[in-house]
Design a protein around this motif. Structure first.
Motif, PDB file in Angstrom:
ATOM      1  N   VAL A 122       0.809  -1.076   0.080  1.00  0.00           N
ATOM      2  CA  VAL A 122       0.009   0.089  -0.148  1.00  0.00           C
ATOM      3  C   VAL A 122       0.792   1.231  -0.022  1.00  0.00           C
ATOM      4  CG1 VAL A 122      -0.302  -0.043   2.622  1.00  0.00           C
ATOM      5  CG2 VAL A 122      -2.136   1.259   1.027  1.00  0.00           C
ATOM      6  N   TRP A 123       0.217   2.175  -0.656  1.00  0.00           N
ATOM      7  CA  TRP A 123       1.121   3.459  -0.690  1.00  0.00           C
ATOM      8  C   TRP A 123       1.144   4.346   0.865  1.00  0.00           C
ATOM      9  CZ3 TRP A 123       4.393   3.944  -4.717  1.00  0.00           C
ATOM     10  CH2 TRP A 123       4.092   3.341  -5.507  1.00  0.00           C
ATOM     11  N   GLU A 124       2.165   4.656   1.228  1.00  0.00           N
ATOM     12  CA  GLU A 124       2.356   5.121   2.534  1.00  0.00           C
ATOM     13  C   GLU A 124       1.386   6.288   2.900  1.00  0.00           C
ATOM     14  OE1 GLU A 124       6.353   6.567   2.832  1.00  0.00           O
ATOM     15  OE2 GLU A 124       6.115   8.238   1.444  1.00  0.00           O
ATOM     16  N   TRP A 125       0.858   6.913   1.949  1.00  0.00           N
ATOM     17  CA  TRP A 125      -0.097   8.144   2.222  1.00  0.00           C
ATOM     18  C   TRP A 125      -1.522   7.628   2.349  1.00  0.00           C
ATOM     19  CZ3 TRP A 125       2.773   7.968  -2.195  1.00  0.00           C
ATOM     20  CH2 TRP A 125       2.019   7.391  -3.702  1.00  0.00           C
ATOM     21  N   ARG A 126      -1.729   6.368   2.219  1.00  0.00           N
ATOM     22  CA  ARG A 126      -3.120   5.850   2.244  1.00  0.00           C
ATOM     23  C   ARG A 126      -3.124   5.340   3.681  1.00  0.00           C
ATOM     24  NH1 ARG A 126      -4.001   3.029  -3.605  1.00  0.00           N
ATOM     25  NH2 ARG A 126      -4.608   4.882  -4.666  1.00  0.00           N
ATOM     26  N   GLU A 127      -3.167   6.350   4.637  1.00  0.00           N
ATOM     27  CA  GLU A 127      -3.123   5.765   5.888  1.00  0.00           C
ATOM     28  C   GLU A 127      -4.435   4.873   6.433  1.00  0.00           C
ATOM     29  OE1 GLU A 127      -2.365   9.615   7.980  1.00  0.00           O
ATOM     30  OE2 GLU A 127      -0.409   9.846   7.170  1.00  0.00           O
ATOM     31  N   PRO A 128      -5.532   5.491   6.148  1.00  0.00           N
ATOM     32  CA  PRO A 128      -6.798   4.528   6.648  1.00  0.00           C
ATOM     33  C   PRO A 128      -6.620   2.994   6.280  1.00  0.00           C
ATOM     34  CG  PRO A 128      -7.653   6.448   5.757  1.00  0.00           C
ATOM     35  CD  PRO A 128      -6.172   6.528   5.270  1.00  0.00           C
ATOM     36  N   ALA A 129      -5.903   2.780   4.963  1.00  0.00           N
ATOM     37  CA  ALA A 129      -5.822   1.455   4.598  1.00  0.00           C
ATOM     38  C   ALA A 129      -4.816   0.864   5.429  1.00  0.00           C
ATOM     39  CB  ALA A 129      -5.458   1.547   3.042  1.00  0.00           C
ATOM     40  N   LEU A 130      -3.902   1.462   5.498  1.00  0.00           N
ATOM     41  CA  LEU A 130      -2.571   1.127   6.556  1.00  0.00           C
ATOM     42  C   LEU A 130      -3.388   0.584   8.045  1.00  0.00           C
ATOM     43  CD1 LEU A 130       0.509   3.095   5.729  1.00  0.00           C
ATOM     44  CD2 LEU A 130       0.372   0.759   5.912  1.00  0.00           C
ATOM     45  N   ARG A 131      -4.021   1.421   8.529  1.00  0.00           N
ATOM     46  CA  ARG A 131      -4.796   1.350   9.689  1.00  0.00           C
ATOM     47  C   ARG A 131      -5.705  -0.034   9.804  1.00  0.00           C
ATOM     48  NH1 ARG A 131      -5.301   6.807  10.143  1.00  0.00           N
ATOM     49  NH2 ARG A 131      -7.590   6.528   9.430  1.00  0.00           N
ATOM     50  N   MET A 132      -6.336  -0.235   8.632  1.00  0.00           N
ATOM     51  CA  MET A 132      -7.211  -1.500   8.458  1.00  0.00           C
ATOM     52  C   MET A 132      -6.375  -2.723   8.599  1.00  0.00           C
ATOM     53  SD  MET A 132     -10.265  -2.232   5.505  1.00  0.00           S
ATOM     54  CE  MET A 132      -8.854  -2.420   4.232  1.00  0.00           C
ATOM     55  N   TYR A 133      -5.023  -2.659   7.600  1.00  0.00           N
ATOM     56  CA  TYR A 133      -4.317  -3.879   7.550  1.00  0.00           C
ATOM     57  C   TYR A 133      -3.663  -4.271   8.897  1.00  0.00           C
ATOM     58  CZ  TYR A 133      -4.851  -2.498   2.384  1.00  0.00           C
ATOM     59  OH  TYR A 133      -5.424  -2.576   1.461  1.00  0.00           O
ATOM     60  N   ARG A 134      -3.273  -2.968   9.551  1.00  0.00           N
ATOM     61  CA  ARG A 134      -2.541  -3.349  10.843  1.00  0.00           C
ATOM     62  C   ARG A 134      -3.648  -3.906  11.832  1.00  0.00           C
ATOM     63  NH1 ARG A 134       2.055   0.958  11.692  1.00  0.00           N
ATOM     64  NH2 ARG A 134       3.572  -0.758  11.973  1.00  0.00           N
ATOM     65  N   THR A 135      -4.863  -3.444  11.836  1.00  0.00           N
ATOM     66  CA  THR A 135      -5.953  -3.960  12.862  1.00  0.00           C
ATOM     67  C   THR A 135      -6.177  -5.516  12.517  1.00  0.00           C
ATOM     68  OG1 THR A 135      -6.995  -1.683  12.936  1.00  0.00           O
ATOM     69  CG2 THR A 135      -8.182  -3.689  13.297  1.00  0.00           C
ATOM     70  N   ALA A 136      -6.025  -5.832  11.091  1.00  0.00           N
ATOM     71  CA  ALA A 136      -6.335  -7.350  10.799  1.00  0.00           C
ATOM     72  C   ALA A 136      -4.985  -8.283  10.992  1.00  0.00           C
ATOM     73  CB  ALA A 136      -6.661  -7.146   9.238  1.00  0.00           C
ATOM     74  N   GLY A 137      -3.927  -7.513  11.727  1.00  0.00           N
ATOM     75  CA  GLY A 137      -2.763  -8.222  12.084  1.00  0.00           C
ATOM     76  C   GLY A 137      -1.687  -8.056  11.221  1.00  0.00           C
TER      77      GLY A 137
END
Length: 156
Positions: A122-137
């Motif tokens: 994911v591109w580093e500026w897509r912070e909501p996506a990064l949060r979702m992925y981290r929440t998913a583990g």
């Protein structure tokens, strides 16, 4: 509001997959231009236009999932496996459909039965996506793709 996830069936879903992947690719190229990673005047690379023009062929070796809300297709991703690794790509929920669980439903469906590890980027500026992925583990791992601004993640 109920999110329904289905596996794309080609040629029936070609139009929806093409539109969603096209939106993803156009938005991504515009964002890359905003971050100085590509020339904003450059044409879309041919490898991307093929995904828009002929998704059935390009994604023939992957499972494409489509999300719909109230009968309207509003999310897509592709899942493939190679060398014992599952890869998620072309994960896209248009901005107007975000915040309603569409992305989480797509990710949950993609992970169901997936061989571990699972990779995505994911591109580093897509912070909501990064949060979702981290929440998913998912955790950030050393990059397999050296493009500036791209974050590589893995779920074990």
């Amino acid at each position: 509001m109920s999110v329904v996830i289905r596996t794309a069936s080609f040629p029936h879903d070609a139009g929806s997959v093409s539109a969603l992947v096209g939106d993803y690719l156009r938005r991504t190229e515009a964002e890359k231009a905003e971050h100085g990673l590509v020339d904003p005047r450059a044409a879309m690379p041919a490898r991307y236009t093929r995904e828009i023009d002929d998704p059935a062929t390009v994604f023939a070796d992957r499972r494409v999932l489509v999300a719909a809300v109230d009968g309207v297709d509003c999310g897509v991703l592709a899942v493939g496996s190679s060398g014992g690794v599952t890869e998620i790509s072309r994960f896209w929920v248009p901005p107007g459909a975000r915040g309603h669980g569409v992305g989480s439903a797509l990710l949950t469906a993609a992970l169901r039965g997936a061989t571990r590890p699972v990779h995505l980027s994911v591109w580093e500026w897509r912070e909501p996506a990064l949060r979702m992925y981290r929440t998913a583990g998912f955790g950030i791992v050393p990059p397999w793709d050296e493009r500036p601004g791209l974050v590589c993640l893995e779920l074990r």
